[in-house]
Design a protein around this motif. Structure first.
Motif, PDB file in Angstrom:
ATOM      1  N   ARG A 137       0.828  -1.191   0.000  1.00 25.62           N
ATOM      2  CA  ARG A 137       0.000   0.000   0.000  1.00 25.62           C
ATOM      3  C   ARG A 137       0.867   1.248   0.000  1.00 25.62           C
ATOM      4  O   ARG A 137       2.026   1.221   0.427  1.00 25.62           O
ATOM      5  N   VAL A 189      -3.877   0.626  -2.547  1.00 24.71           N
ATOM      6  CA  VAL A 189      -3.242  -0.675  -2.317  1.00 24.71           C
ATOM      7  C   VAL A 189      -3.063  -1.357  -3.673  1.00 24.71           C
ATOM      8  O   VAL A 189      -3.894  -1.194  -4.573  1.00 24.71           O
ATOM      9  N   SER A 205      -7.800   3.721  -1.939  1.00 24.69           N
ATOM     10  CA  SER A 205      -7.688   3.619  -0.476  1.00 24.69           C
ATOM     11  C   SER A 205      -9.035   3.320   0.178  1.00 24.69           C
ATOM     12  O   SER A 205      -9.078   2.746   1.273  1.00 24.69           O
ATOM     13  N   ILE A 207      -9.636  -0.245   1.441  1.00 20.93           N
ATOM     14  CA  ILE A 207      -8.907  -0.824   2.575  1.00 20.93           C
ATOM     15  C   ILE A 207      -9.850  -0.956   3.764  1.00 20.93           C
ATOM     16  O   ILE A 207     -10.552  -0.013   4.127  1.00 20.93           O
TER      17      ILE A 207
END
Length: 433
Positions: free
Chosen positions: A344, A349, A422, A425
């Motif tokens: 990441r 990621v 992101s 995540i």
């Protein structure tokens, strides 16, 4: 103009000289000079008034005068004629552009920096229901009332087009392309893609139906061939090789049908609710499977992964990641190196599958995710590939808000990267080295 200016100075000096001489003779020098200057000033004001009236009336011919004012009138007149010709040319070009865009079947709209509609062609009126008299200078987001259009319009990034239903007919599908120009003005292209979407739906239905219909007879054929292989010792020897090849090709056809069905499902169904996916465990399992597959080639398969989970569908991500890992095993020569990296950064990621194989010619890279596209047909025939693996990867990533990036050069290996935002995540604070 310089000559006229000098001439006017000499004229003024001559008038003042004559006034001084005449005033000295009659004994009233100051009064005579003042009177001459007053008359001179009145004459100039009269010429200035002529210029003012002429510029207001925009007459064809300039006022008559002489000296500096005559040259000024002539110069302004020449500038006016030049500007009229330039405006006429611009009007002709603008009319030609408007006439050509009016003839387009696609809608064309011009929106100012404040988002207000300035101009549109007839196709835009037909597709969006715009009215020439009342919709001018109104916000475009008030005329195309769709939340996704407003969000797309306001984000100022138009790398990909937007597709929505027509505001006046929900059976019509419209595709919007927006281009920025000038001072944040926008040019909007709108086209009807309903027929194209119908054709795509027909193609997808045909592929799905044909795959389902082929699956049953192929299963029967494959089953009988497996039975023959189990009893090949009792069959004539010349049949053994033929039955083995038929079984291999039936397995290849089954793989192709399975991939077609998976791709059809990815294209035609909505992505269900996502749940946390333990990516590290998944990659460890795929690494083990890859080591088993590549035993004869003696590959070095390395895994480096941060403990980061993402929201998604476990089965779909496993299929996409597995395609990339197993492709690296298939197309990397013996004793080659394959590295799987899950990490990441500030952008999101990422999954990287990198090998030091033969690589792919750069001209093929933009088309690798197309169905059945083969950069090298012999590679697929030798490895049993279906030509659908990267298409499946692309659609899985799209359903997860991600994208696929391919880096490769002939003789320098290949790297396939999956990028996720992101927002995918599970825990943005969870990170291990």
């Amino acid at each position: 103009m310089t000559h006229d200016w000098r001439s006017a100075i000499r004229q003024l000096i001559f008038i003042l000289g004559c006034a001084y001489l005449f005033g000295w003779l009659i004994g009233h020098t100051a009064w005579v000079i003042s009177a001459c200057l007053f008359v001179y000033l009145v004459w100039h004001l009269k010429q200035l008034h002529k210029l003012h009236l002429w510029l207001q009336d925009q007459e064809e011919e300039p006022p008559t005068s002489h000296g500096l004012w005559g040259s000024t009138f002539d110069d302004v007149y020449r500038l006016q004629r030049r500007n009229r010709k330039a405006r006429a040319r611009l009007k002709a070009v603008l009319k030609r552009v408007q006439d050509s865009t009016a003839a387009l079947k696609d809608g064309v709209l011009m929106v100012d920096s404040n988002g207000n509609l300035e101009w549109w062609n007839k196709a835009a009126s037909r597709l969006l229901g715009l009215r020439e008299g009342s919709d001018i200078n109104h916000p475009i987001t008030n005329l195309v009332r769709d939340p996704s259009f407003k969000s797309y319009f306001d984000r100022i990034e138009y790398d990909t087009p937007l597709e929505i239903n027509s505001p006046i007919n929900h059976d019509v599908r419209l595709e919007f392309h927006i281009t920025l120009f000038g001072r944040q003005d926008r040019l909007i292209l709108c086209r009807d893609v309903t027929q194209l979407r119908h054709l795509e739906a027909m193609r997808e239905d045909f592929v799905a139906n044909a795959s389902h219909e082929l699956r049953t007879p192929l299963t029967v054929i494959s089953g009988y061939l497996e039975t023959f292989l189990d009893y090949q010792d009792t069959l004539p020897s010349r049949w053994g090789r033929a039955i083995k090849q038929m079984h291999e090709q039936s397995q290849r056809m089954q793989n192709l049908i399975n991939d077609l069905l998976l791709l059809s499902r990815l294209e035609t169904t909505h992505s269900p609710d996502h749940s946390p996916v333990a990516v590290v465990s998944m990659l460890k399992r795929l690494q083990g499977d890859a080591i088993t597959i590549s035993q004869n080639k003696k590959h070095s398969i390395e895994l480096e992964a941060e403990d980061v989970d993402i929201l998604g569908m476990d089965t779909e991500l496993s299929s996409a990641f597995g395609n990339l890992v197993f492709n690296a095993v298939k197309y990397t020569p013996e004793n080659g190196k394959i590295k799987i990296h899950w990490y990441r950064d500030e952008q999101g990621v990422h999954l990287s599958v990198k090998d030091n194989g033969l690589g792919i010619d750069e001209r093929h890279i933009p088309r690798l995710t197309e169905r059945f596209y083969r950069a090298d047909a012999s590679r697929h025939s030798n490895t049993g590939g279906t030509g659908l693996g990267l298409a499946i990867v692309k659609h899985v990533l799209l359903r997860h808000g991600g994208r696929l990036e391919i880096k490769s050069k002939l003789g320098a290996g290949s790297e396939f990267l999956c990028h996720f935002p992101s927002s995918r995540i599970v825990n943005n604070l969870k990170r291990t080295g």
